[in-house]
Design an enzyme around this catalytic site. Structure first.
Site, PDB file in Angstrom:
ATOM      1  N   MET A   2      42.378 -11.174  42.118  1.00 20.52           N
ATOM      2  CA  MET A   2      43.598 -11.187  41.320  1.00 20.52           C
ATOM      3  C   MET A   2      43.701  -9.820  40.668  1.00 20.52           C
ATOM      4  O   MET A   2      42.806  -9.396  39.959  1.00 20.52           O
ATOM      5  CB  MET A   2      43.502 -12.280  40.256  1.00 20.52           C
ATOM      6  N   CYS A   3      44.785  -9.134  40.972  1.00 19.69           N
ATOM      7  CA  CYS A   3      44.886  -7.769  40.455  1.00 19.69           C
ATOM      8  C   CYS A   3      46.328  -7.469  40.111  1.00 19.69           C
ATOM      9  O   CYS A   3      47.102  -7.065  40.968  1.00 19.69           O
ATOM     10  CB  CYS A   3      44.374  -6.776  41.493  1.00 19.69           C
ATOM     11  N   LEU A   4      46.678  -7.717  38.909  1.00 21.06           N
ATOM     12  CA  LEU A   4      48.033  -7.367  38.491  1.00 21.06           C
ATOM     13  C   LEU A   4      48.058  -7.146  36.993  1.00 21.06           C
ATOM     14  O   LEU A   4      47.081  -7.426  36.299  1.00 21.06           O
ATOM     15  CB  LEU A   4      49.034  -8.456  38.887  1.00 21.06           C
TER      16      LEU A   4
END
Lengths: 481, 153
Positions: free
Chosen positions: B89-91
């Site tokens: 998860m990368c935001l």
């Protein structure tokens, strides 16, 4: 930087976006490099676009040295933080260190007002203050290690990042405290909090002009320093565009932090006078007189030996002080050992300025000696009066008298308490003709520029003005004629 | 990892335990403090309700100057979680160019929870799931619930 705002649903674009987000340019080299001759920049651009070629050709004559910063996205922040510390070190005043620490501490209010939790920013503050403490100690002890300590700290990723982050938080807090000064430079209607969060506080963001202005206002100008940014870009013209921030209420010539901007990257620049380079041995005569009390033991032996050694390529790194200590100065007794005497060998001659800059602590010790010499004036006056003909000018090298003079006034670390006469205007300016070169040994040696064997031979000239300027010397007029 | 970073992680952990978001549990190993295991219940108001998700939060050597890395060890059908064995998860604040060193871990945990309640389809890592989320919400919810049953019970 890649904006997350316009991520289209198109898979390919999203992929590209992802790749660009993850892209890390391969960066090499030290985080902050050693100071080197700026002719390297000219060489680098020798085959480049003519605009660059013209602009860089003139660079070395004005800015003799530069220092690289690793282009990892932090270089602008790093360059300013580094030069701020370096300028403190260059001033070499323990009082200024203390003043700055107190001022920075008082800015915690600003950080709190910007809603940075103290338990989070305190880590960054601690690193920044630890380095201030170390440098301050080095200045107090005059051990000349400050420059190395500074370079080491900025090459330690975690220390450097903490300090950079601290500077960024201060910049952000400053912008939020004085929004009116910065909003006009932001995009229309941009929320200031968002701006700071994306362009100042973000871990991975290059400094922009707003960030530079904020640091100049928050940190650099209040310290009494000036900041100069040279923009080396393809804009028309033959000169590199310069933007300068000057401290308010600072008369004279403030310490100036200089950055060289090339699109996307910042390095550090120096003018020759920012960097007090070691001078050739003959001109280092004041040192010998600093030992005025022991001139009987002083034997200027083997003085040309360091000359030879420094001609060997690569023989002039920082460690010179340890390499051949007291080769040129042999004094048998030192009745009052003074710590600031130890860096004596840093005066070893430099055949070419370019190679000598590598030795980084030299410039920090010179003011000490200069002022130290000052305190010895009474005895030298005395000897002048005994030997009147000697009072004539000895032509000290210009950098000694002109560029170091301001430094003398700020130095407070010597073994002597400042005299009330130092406070009088013109105290230092009146010194040149009384520069304490005039021991009989020195006068009769070829180190004296007035000696016919001196390579820079310049005959003595009688100047009636100088002769009659001070009343107490007038009585020797008859003997000097 | 510098001692400063370790101190920071320790402090972050203490703060998280003092103020753990509801439905979350952190397994912290002092011997290996840079890897946290997080047990997360699907928030009640979300389509992931009833699911139990295991996450890993890894602190890079450069922390806090680089963001912690969050990955779902339990498979989840979500536009912001990569549909592979990494489950990354990368935001938002987890992105390297948006991360701020003063960011708190507890804020990261809240972000994760908020994303389960309301996915961010405009900043998706899985464009096809995001598309479905935007254009065929029913289908998306069905798939997501399906995965909860299959992987997260």
């Amino acid at each position: 930087m890649s904006g997350p705002a316009y991520m289209p649903s198109d898979e390919e674009l999203a992929n590209l976006q992802k790749l660009s987000n993850e892209y890390q340019p391969e960066v090499t080299g030290p985080l902050v490099g050693e100071r080197q001759s700026s002719s390297a920049i000219t060489t680098e651009y020798a085959n480049a676009d003519p605009v660059y070629r013209v602009k860089t050709a003139a660079l070395p004559s004005k800015y003799a040295y530069f220092r690289t910063c690793r282009g990892d996205g932090h270089c602008g922040w790093r360059a300013i933080a580094f030069t701020y510390y370096e300028a403190l070190l260059r001033v070499g005043d323990v009082g200024l260190f203390q003043q700055e620490q107190a001022r920075l501490k008082s800015m915690h209010n600003l950080l709190n007002a910007a809603n940075f939790p103290e338990h989070v920013y305190i880590d960054f503050v601690d690193e920044a203050f630890e380095l201030l403490d170390k440098l301050q100690n080095s200045v107090r002890l005059m051990d000349g290690t400050g420059a190395d300590t500074l370079l080491q700290a900025f090459n330690d990723m975690s220390v450097a990042m903490a300090i950079i982050t601290y500077f960024k938080l201060l910049a952000s807090a400053w912008i939020q405290a004085y929004p009116d000064e910065f909003v006009p430079y932001m995009e229309y209607n941009q929320d200031i909090k968002t701006y700071c969060s994306l362009n100042i506080e973000a871990a991975q963001c290059e400094i922009d002009h707003i960030g530079i202005a904020a640091l100049a206002e928050a940190i650099i100008k209040p310290a009494g320093f000036a900041l100069e940014v040279l923009y080396l870009d393809r804009s028309p013209g033959e000169e590199i565009n310069t933007y300068r921030y000057d401290p308010s209420g600072h008369d004279g010539n403030p310490q100036t932090l200089r950055l060289l901007y090339r699109p996307g990257h910042y390095d550090i620049l120096y003018k020759a006078e920012d960097v007090q380079q070691p001078l050739p041995v003959p001109s280092q005569a004041p040192l010998q007189v600093a030992l005025a009390g022991y001139t009987d033991e002083f034997v200027p032996m083997a003085s040309n030996m360091p000359d030879v050694m420094t001609l060997i390529p690569g023989m002039y790194p920082t460690g010179i002080g340890q390499r051949w200590p007291s080769v040129s100065y042999d004094y048998n007794s030192t009745p009052a050992p003074q710590p600031q005497m130890t860096p004596v060998p840093t005066y070893a001659p430099a055949p070419t300025p370019a190679s000598s800059v590598a030795s980084s602590h030299q410039e920090y010790v010179t003011p000490v000696h200069a002022s130290h010499v000052n305190h010895h004036n009474p005895p030298t006056h005395h000897s002048i009066q005994l030997e009147p003909p000697v009072t004539l000018p000895i032509h000290p090298p210009p950098p000694m008298t002109i560029e170091r003079a301001p430094q003398m006034t700020v130095e407070r670390g010597g073994p002597f308490r400042p005299s009330m006469y130092e406070l009088e205007p013109g105290f230092h300016s009146g010194q040149p003709h009384a520069l304490p070169f005039q021991t009989s040994i020195f006068r009769n040696s070829h180190y004296n520029t007035a000696h016919f064997l001196n390579p820079d031979f310049q005959p003595e000239e009688w100047s009636p003005d100088a002769e009659y300027a001070t009343g107490n010397r007038g009585r020797h007029k008859s003997t000097s004629q | 990892m510098s001692t400063g970073a370790k101190k920071r992680i320790m402090r972050e952990y203490n703060e998280c335990t003092a103020d753990t978001p509801a439905g979350m549990k952190i397994n912290f190993d002092e011997q290996n403090m840079t890897e946290w295991e997080i047990l997360l219940d699907g928030p009640d108001q979300s389509i992931y309700a009833g699911g139990h998700f295991k996450l890993k939060m890894t602190f890079p050597t450069e922390y806090p100057f680089k963001p912690p890395v969050v990955s779902f060890k339990t498979k989840i059908y979500h536009p912001n979680v990569s549909n592979d064995d990494k489950g990354s998860m990368c935001l938002g604040m987890l992105r390297a160019d948006e991360w701020k060193p003063p960011n708190k871990v507890v804020a990261v945990l809240r972000l994760i929870q908020a994303l389960l309640i309301e996915p961010n389809a405009d900043d998706a890592i899985e464009p096809s799931i995001a598309n479905e989320y935007k254009e065929n919400r029913k289908e998306f919810e069905k798939n997501a619930k399906d995965w909860v049953k299959r992987y997260a019970k």
